[in-house]
Scaffold this motif. Structure first.
Motif, mmCIF file in Angstrom:
data_model
loop_
_atom_site.group_PDB
_atom_site.id
_atom_site.type_symbol
_atom_site.label_atom_id
_atom_site.label_comp_id
_atom_site.label_asym_id
_atom_site.label_seq_id
_atom_site.Cartn_x
_atom_site.Cartn_y
_atom_site.Cartn_z
ATOM 1 N N ALA A 155 30.106 6.442 21.353
ATOM 2 C CA ALA A 155 29.818 7.307 20.201
ATOM 3 C C ALA A 155 29.645 8.766 20.621
ATOM 4 O O ALA A 155 29.968 9.678 19.857
ATOM 5 C CB ALA A 155 28.575 6.811 19.466
ATOM 6 N N THR A 156 29.159 8.994 21.850
ATOM 7 C CA THR A 156 28.967 10.379 22.299
ATOM 8 C C THR A 156 30.294 11.113 22.453
ATOM 9 O O THR A 156 30.332 12.330 22.499
ATOM 10 C CB THR A 156 28.226 10.452 23.660
ATOM 11 O OG1 THR A 156 29.031 9.800 24.637
ATOM 12 C CG2 THR A 156 26.863 9.805 23.580
ATOM 13 N N THR A 157 31.395 10.375 22.533
ATOM 14 C CA THR A 157 32.701 11.032 22.654
ATOM 15 C C THR A 157 33.265 11.367 21.275
ATOM 16 O O THR A 157 34.396 11.806 21.165
ATOM 17 C CB THR A 157 33.717 10.123 23.385
ATOM 18 O OG1 THR A 157 33.972 8.973 22.556
ATOM 19 C CG2 THR A 157 33.198 9.659 24.721
ATOM 20 N N GLY A 158 32.464 11.118 20.220
ATOM 21 C CA GLY A 158 32.902 11.454 18.867
ATOM 22 C C GLY A 158 33.583 10.308 18.152
ATOM 23 O O GLY A 158 34.002 10.451 17.011
ATOM 24 N N LYS A 159 33.681 9.183 18.817
ATOM 25 C CA LYS A 159 34.334 8.040 18.159
ATOM 26 C C LYS A 159 33.319 7.244 17.334
ATOM 27 O O LYS A 159 32.109 7.376 17.502
ATOM 28 C CB LYS A 159 34.965 7.124 19.213
ATOM 29 C CG LYS A 159 36.206 7.734 19.851
ATOM 30 C CD LYS A 159 36.951 6.690 20.650
ATOM 31 C CE LYS A 159 38.088 7.263 21.456
ATOM 32 N NZ LYS A 159 39.171 7.849 20.657
ATOM 33 N N ASN B 142 27.599 3.855 14.188
ATOM 34 C CA ASN B 142 27.218 5.261 14.100
ATOM 35 C C ASN B 142 26.388 5.467 12.845
ATOM 36 O O ASN B 142 26.799 5.068 11.756
ATOM 37 C CB ASN B 142 28.453 6.156 13.992
ATOM 38 C CG ASN B 142 29.359 6.038 15.191
ATOM 39 O OD1 ASN B 142 29.632 4.934 15.656
ATOM 40 N ND2 ASN B 142 29.820 7.154 15.702
ATOM 41 N N ARG C 184 23.692 12.244 15.850
ATOM 42 C CA ARG C 184 24.448 10.989 15.712
ATOM 43 C C ARG C 184 23.744 9.930 16.545
ATOM 44 O O ARG C 184 23.542 10.112 17.742
ATOM 45 C CB ARG C 184 25.878 11.167 16.219
ATOM 46 C CG ARG C 184 26.661 9.852 16.228
ATOM 47 C CD ARG C 184 28.062 10.058 16.764
ATOM 48 N NE ARG C 184 28.029 10.789 18.023
ATOM 49 C CZ ARG C 184 28.792 11.844 18.310
ATOM 50 N NH1 ARG C 184 29.656 12.287 17.451
ATOM 51 N NH2 ARG C 184 28.686 12.450 19.478
#
Lengths: 187, 413
Positions: free
Chosen positions: A26-30, B185, B11
């Protein structure tokens, strides 16, 4: 969309492994999804955990998937669980074992026509050596990073430190060594 | 004010339970009385940890059952506090008596319901049996389809229930395991944004106001009971406009839009699935696939608010569709599924009266795959082409063994 299925026993950390992987991806924007099929599972019972990874929000909530990667973190499950279930012609297998690849594949008929997609690594031994306990989830993540090519190892290690931040430094260091070793030793 | 600041990222990767518990923390719930039950346990467990670690200035009340949990919530809410708890399945069933007390006393308690099957046979996995058990209890029922929504709707729940023209308890539903134990997320608001959105609770007739003593739950008999219940029902019906306002306000702070009925790909839809929970999203995947690969104009409609039932909006969303499958994830116990009945009743008042069929599915956590939704859509397409229902009106999706179905249409064939 990339889909991953973990085969594990309750207590070996597949659920934590799947969630940590999700967290880092998730930290890679996915967008990510991590879940497991367990209910009143006792320690040692076979269980499956799952990841989905995509560029857009993931709205498929079905348990059913055709995995791109199958990660087996208990050596015996490669023999007793249906690890090739619902697979594709491109599914890659990373299996924890003390055997070399030739010997493992020769003992598991369902893998024999997909030999070039099977990778082996001894996550149990690595975690015993580096963390002091049999927790094969962290080394499996290292092997996955290598096989998938999804991240640079350093990026993954940095983020894994954040995921593990509530643990004592000794445990964090052990995990870092275990991930690095599995990254280098998987073949 | 809480002593400790909880560190949040823009996030996060949270499961539905964690997301709901974070909303409880940010809304600064004063009292949570709870008797934990799978799969909702982590919600109350986390709230307890937030209290113990100083992240919230609240009180966790340990009780001996879910009946006692909701009873303590009633007391704390009547006293004027912001009150919430969580439960599932058998725990929900044990709470039912007090659920009616809470709504009749017009107490704005928030209950996170992590949907799970009801025994027997014993089953910890998700279906909507408990959700349906609450449908006549006089509570507002909001339904989340994923973890983000479990968080968002939990914040909205306080603002809706505590509104002085509503004053009703609110349930926020999420699917057991499929939402509650699935990490994804989640984009939370900051503590400040979240609390400013929810606002301070302004109690009405709080029992701790000793200068103005009041009675809760007095005996009425035939003299006043009916008027009270009618007033309560009217309050539920009238809460629709407040819910719309709260959703509009939430959009301003979060950018995320909610409607009492959610519609997906319905502009030109010929066939539709109506469902609740995570199934709504899985069915959307099927609809997109059918549109791309087979040119079938499929869409999905979902009540975001199960109570008050959006009779008006359901009708507007579906009246021009040709054939509709309404999916019920609860054993109907000798009738058509409840959602089918309610959607059908709404559609009966439209000029075109589209074809409507009922599917029972997913009981006890049985998987509902994209492929299952595709099959249901295709049966609707066949109905639309034939101009009448070509299958039994009630069917079972994902059931092993011989096909099971009930009742044939008397129209068209």
């Amino acid at each position: 969309m990339i889909e991953i299925r973990w085969h594990s026993r309750a207590g070996q950390g597949a659920v934590t492994g799947a969630k940590s992987l999700g967290d880092i991806v998730a930290t890679t924007g996915k967008e990510v999804q991590a879940f497991a099929l367990y209910g009143s599972a006792k320690r040692g019972a076979a269980l499956r955990a799952y990841n989905r990874i995509d560029d857009k929000p993931i709205i498929n909530h079905a348990k059913f998937m055709r995995p791109d990667y199958v990660l087996v973190i208990d050596p015996a499950l490669a023999y007793t669980d249906d690890i090739t279930m619902n697979d594709k012609e491109t599914t890659k297998y990373i299996i924890t074992t003390h055997l070399d690849k030739e010997q493992l594949v020769s003992e598991i008929p369902s893998l024999q026509d997909k030999k070039d997609r099977v990778y082996v690594v001894d996550c149990v031994q690595i975690s015993l050596d580096e963390i002091g306990r049999s927790i094969p989830n962290a080394p499996m993540l290292g092997a996955f990073v290598k096989v998938s090519g999804m991240f640079e190892l350093d990026y993954f290690l940095e983020n894994m430190k954040r995921v593990l931040k509530k643990f004592p430094q000794k445990i964090i260091d052990g995990n870092m060594r275990a991930i690095t070793r599995a990254y280098n030793e998987v073949k | 004010m809480p002593k400790e600041i909880f560190e949040l990222n823009e996030r996060e990767v949270w499961d539905g339970n964690y997301a709901a518990s974070q909303a409880m923390r940010q809304a600064r719930v004063d009292v949570m009385a709870a008797y934990p039950i799978t799969p909702s346990t982590p919600i109350v467990e986390n709230y307890g940890a937030y209290v113990a670690n100083g992240y919230i200035d609240g009180e966790f009340v340990m009780v001996e059952s879910e009946h006692a949990a909701m009873s303590a919530c009633v007391g704390a809410s009547a006293a004027g506090g912001r009150v919430a708890t969580a439960t599932s399945s058998q725990g929900f069933a044990l709470m039912v008596e007090v659920l009616y007390q809470a709504s009749g006393m017009r107490l704005p308690i928030v209950l996170n319901v992590v949907n799970r099957a009801l025994a027997s046979p014993l089953n910890v996995r998700g279906d909507h049996s408990d959700m349906y058990l609450g449908r006549d209890s006089g509570w507002i029922q909001l339904d989340a389809f994923n973890a983000q929504e479990a968080y968002d709707l939990a914040l909205c729940a306080f603002k809706i229930g505590e509104n002085h023209s509503v004053r009703l308890p609110v349930m926020v539903h999420q699917d057991g395991f499929v939402t509650s134990h699935t990490a994804q997320n989640v984009y939370p608001l900051s503590d400040e944004e979240a609390y400013n959105f929810v606002g301070d609770i302004q109690p009405v007739d709080d029992m701790l106001d000793f200068s103005r003593p009041v009675t809760y739950g007095a005996q009425t008999e035939e003299d006043w009971h009916f008027e009270h219940k009618a007033k309560q029902h009217k309050a539920l019906m009238d809460s629709r406009s407040v819910i719309d306002e709260v959703f509009a306000e939430f959009k301003k702070v979060s950018g995320r839009e909610y409607k009492r009925v959610e519609s997906y790909m319905m502009e030109d839809a010929e066939v539709a699935i109506v469902a609740l929970g995570t199934t709504v999203e899985t069915a959307r995947v099927a609809a997109m696939e059918l549109r791309e690969k087979e040119g079938i104009k499929a869409g999905v409609v979902a009540p975001r608010v199960f109570r008050p039932f959006p009779f008006d909006m359901i009708r507007d969303a579906l009246e021009n569709v040709k054939s509709i499958a309404v999916l019920d994830r609860s054993s109907p116990g000798g009738a058509m599924g409840a959602l089918f009945n309610e959607v059908s009743a709404a559609l009966y008042t439209t000029p075109k009266r589209p074809l409507v069929t009922n599917y029972i599915y997913g009981l006890g956590g049985r998987d509902f795959a994209v492929e299952d939704a595709i099959e249901i859509f295709k049966e609707q397409k066949a109905n639309a082409d034939a101009g009448h229902i070509t299958t039994p009106i009630q069917q079972f999706s994902g059931l092993r063994g011989p096909k099971l179905g009930f009742f044939q249409t008397k129209r068209g064939s």
